[in-house]
Design an enzyme around this catalytic site. Structure first.
Site, short mmCIF file in Angstrom:
data_model
loop_
_atom_site.label_atom_id
_atom_site.label_comp_id
_atom_site.label_asym_id
_atom_site.label_seq_id
_atom_site.Cartn_x
_atom_site.Cartn_y
_atom_site.Cartn_z
N LYS A 124 0.87 -1.18 0.00
CA LYS A 124 0.00 0.00 0.00
C LYS A 124 0.90 1.22 0.00
CE LYS A 124 -4.42 1.01 0.10
NZ LYS A 124 -5.59 0.23 -0.39
N ASP A 164 -7.03 4.25 -4.66
CA ASP A 164 -7.69 4.07 -3.35
C ASP A 164 -8.33 5.44 -3.06
OD1 ASP A 164 -7.92 2.15 -0.92
OD2 ASP A 164 -7.30 4.01 0.02
P1 NDP Z 1 -13.00 7.59 -2.86
O1 NDP Z 1 -11.94 8.60 -2.63
O2 NDP Z 1 -13.54 7.41 -4.23
O3 NDP Z 1 -14.22 7.84 -1.87
C1 NDP Z 1 -14.03 7.88 -0.49
C2 NDP Z 1 -15.37 8.27 0.15
O4 NDP Z 1 -15.23 8.13 1.56
C3 NDP Z 1 -15.74 9.72 -0.11
O5 NDP Z 1 -17.14 9.84 -0.09
C4 NDP Z 1 -15.08 10.41 1.09
O6 NDP Z 1 -15.68 11.65 1.42
C5 NDP Z 1 -15.34 9.42 2.19
N1 NDP Z 1 -14.30 9.55 3.21
C6 NDP Z 1 -12.96 9.44 3.04
N2 NDP Z 1 -12.33 9.66 4.19
C7 NDP Z 1 -13.29 9.91 5.10
C8 NDP Z 1 -13.27 10.22 6.48
N3 NDP Z 1 -12.11 10.29 7.17
N4 NDP Z 1 -14.48 10.41 7.11
C9 NDP Z 1 -15.64 10.32 6.43
N5 NDP Z 1 -15.72 10.06 5.11
C10 NDP Z 1 -14.56 9.84 4.47
O7 NDP Z 1 -12.39 6.21 -2.30
P2 NDP Z 1 -12.87 4.72 -2.59
O8 NDP Z 1 -14.34 4.69 -2.81
O9 NDP Z 1 -11.97 4.15 -3.61
O10 NDP Z 1 -12.49 4.01 -1.21
C11 NDP Z 1 -13.44 3.88 -0.13
C12 NDP Z 1 -12.98 2.76 0.79
O11 NDP Z 1 -12.93 1.52 0.05
C13 NDP Z 1 -11.58 2.92 1.41
O12 NDP Z 1 -11.57 2.34 2.70
C14 NDP Z 1 -10.71 2.08 0.47
O13 NDP Z 1 -9.52 1.64 1.10
C15 NDP Z 1 -11.65 0.92 0.19
N6 NDP Z 1 -11.35 0.15 -1.01
C16 NDP Z 1 -11.28 0.74 -2.23
C17 NDP Z 1 -11.01 -0.02 -3.35
C18 NDP Z 1 -11.04 0.55 -4.73
O14 NDP Z 1 -10.97 -0.24 -5.67
N7 NDP Z 1 -11.17 1.86 -4.90
C19 NDP Z 1 -10.70 -1.46 -3.23
C20 NDP Z 1 -10.89 -2.01 -1.90
C21 NDP Z 1 -11.16 -1.20 -0.85
P3 NDP Z 1 -14.91 13.04 1.05
O15 NDP Z 1 -15.05 13.17 -0.43
O16 NDP Z 1 -15.65 14.06 1.81
O17 NDP Z 1 -13.49 12.86 1.51
#
Ligand code: NDP
Length: 446
Positions: A124, A164
């Site tokens: 990561k 991510d």
């Molecule tokens: P994105 O950046 O596309 O979206 C993240 C979302 O989570 C946004 O709505 C963001 O809101 C919110 N968010 C992020 N940090 C916080 C926080 N500290 N408190 C509240 N809301 C938060 O990321 P992904 O959708 O790609 O990832 C989401 C999760 O899924 C993560 O845990 C990631 O590790 C996991 N994941 C992702 C994969 C992928 O293929 N993308 C694969 C496997 C797991 P805001 O815009 O306001 O920051």
């Protein structure tokens, strides 16, 4: 090996890394008895070698913003374990990023990648750089400065990064472009690339779709139909939006979404028109979830709140970030009748919340199993790049469904208790662990 002593020792050595310690503790306590069945593991001190990353790169990333100011961020790449394949794992850009968070993610990734059935080790990386509010040019300059430091450490058979939080197609494109220039090669060193330069169909959708497929497998064990079920989702990024889209196509109702500013609640479910609006808002315009309420006042917006205590739902799919669902949230969900939790995010439920779900014997899938469809499809992207071929969307989706079914099968195999309840946490941890452990034993002390 005594799990308690082992964790105490790590706590002493890495006192400022709470997320890393949390992830390690969960795995070590759930594999303790299986580990102790093989005395050779302990003779080779295998667990400690599996928990401490192979190596960590950390570096300063200096870049120039649009106002001509020089800005500095920290950059990291944790190469955790490559016993079963090249290091593989996403890159996160978010103000909260630090070494502890990336170490927990790289550790989890190792087990997740093992579960996918594909040949991928765990890694990561990321930076405390926040893309929010930055111009395209600033994002590009930052990505180039980040890769200027990292490019020598990655490669198609060495370490293959992906997206991510805060890293989507745009950022992967900029990082891959700069990598290609520095390395003078056109290879599959990143996944999540654009379709024109080696990306795979279905990769953007894969984590959310895969989580839905895993959920369907879990529901099937209890003969429950997804149609008409109310599903609470958190987040509104890549994982959350594709989860919502797939759920709606399956006839479920999406009753909440969120971002770091707050949550929207739609007790009767979002309409297709509203979902399309959210999709464009977040993916095209990088807007805030509060704007959904501005456009559709009938949808409530709760600033600063997570959805869990404000919804009545049958299923919860936390898809934002780590530790976003605590013990009180879990109790509120259970009291409201929630029967299943399938995690899109990595470690979104605190240890107390996980205990509540398991004690209530609901269907509970940890992220390392439920969200593994993302990295699995990245593995399929690597396979296509190696063959210099592109598969159809149907072909990739079929393989994704088959992989999620197999991950589910492994969880059931190792997680079924005497009373018939399937503990998916234990199942995922033991299944993921055994493959990596056997490979490490065979390869000697490295
Ligand atoms: P994105 O950046 O596309 O979206 C993240 C979302 O989570 C946004 O709505 C963001 O809101 C919110 N968010 C992020 N940090 C916080 C926080 N500290 N408190 C509240 N809301 C938060 O990321 P992904 O959708 O790609 O990832 C989401 C999760 O899924 C993560 O845990 C990631 O590790 C996991 N994941 C992702 C994969 C992928 O293929 N993308 C694969 C496997 C797991 P805001 O815009 O306001 O920051």
């Amino acid at each position: 090996m005594e799990a308690k002593e082992f964790i105490e020792d790590l706590r002493r050595r890495f006192p400022n890394e709470p997320e890393y310690l949390q992830a390690v503790e969960e795995v070590v306590t759930s594999i303790e008895d299986v580990y102790n069945e093989y005395p050779a593991f302990e003779r080779y001190n295998l667990l400690e070698r599996l928990c401490i990353p192979d190596r960590i790169y950390s570096f300063r990333v200096s870049w120039v913003d649009d106002g001509g100011r020089v800005r500095n961020n920290m950059g990291y790449r944790i190469q955790h374990n490559n016993a079963i394949g090249p290091y593989k794992g996403g890159i996160r850009f978010h103000a909260s990023v630090n070494q502890s968070i990336l170490k927990f993610l790289a550790f989890e990734q190792t087990f997740k990648n093992s579960l996918t059935t594909l040949a991928m080790g765990g890694a990561k990386g990321g930076s405390d750089f926040s893309p929010r509010g930055k111009s395209d040019m600033e994002i590009m300059r930052f990505c180039q400065a980040f890769i200027a430091e990292l490019w020598r450490q990655i490669g198609p058979d060495t370490d293959v990064p992906a997206g991510d939080i805060g890293v989507g197609g745009r950022e992967v494109g900029y990082m891959y472009g700069y990598y290609k220039k520095m390395a003078r090669e056109f290879t599959g060193t990143f996944t999540g690339k654009g379709l024109e330069f080696g990306g795979s169909l279905i990769r953007p959708e894969a984590t959310g779709y895969g989580n839905c497929y895993f959920l369907l497998n879990m529901l099937e064990t209890r003969g429950i139909d997804i149609a008409g079920k109310r599903v609470a989702i958190s987040g509104s990024g890549n994982v959350a939006t594709y989860t919502a889209q797939k759920l709606m196509s399956l006839g479920a109702k999406v009753v909440s979404m969120s971002d770091s500013g707050g949550s929207i609640i739609a007790p009767d479910g979002l309409t297709h028109e509203q979902m399309e609006f959210i999709f464009d808002l977040k993916n095209l315009y990088r807007g805030r979830i509060s704007e959904v309420h501005d456009r559709y006042p009938e949808i409530a917006y709760l600033p600063g709140e997570r959805p869990w205590r404000h919804v009545v739902c049958d299923i919860a799919m936390p898809s934002a970030t780590q530790n976003e669902l605590d013990g009180d949230d879990a109790r509120a969900l259970l009291a409201a009748g929630c029967i299943a939790v399938s995690e899109g995010a990595n470690m979104p439920s605190t240890p107390e919340a996980v205990k509540e779900f398991i004690a209530a014997k609901i269907l509970y899938a940890p992220g390392k199993a439920a969200n593994a469809g993302g990295v699995a499809t990245s593995g399929l992207e690597m396979a296509q790049n190696s063959q210099k071929l592109s598969w159809t969307a149907e072909e990739v989706d079929d393989r994704l469904q088959a992989i999620m079914k197999e991950i589910h099968r492994q969880c059931v195999l190792y997680g079924r208790q005497d009373d018939g309840y399937v503990n998916y946490v234990r199942g995922a941890n033991v299944a993921g662990f055994m493959k990596v452990a056997r490979a490490m034993m065979a390869q000697g002390i490295l």
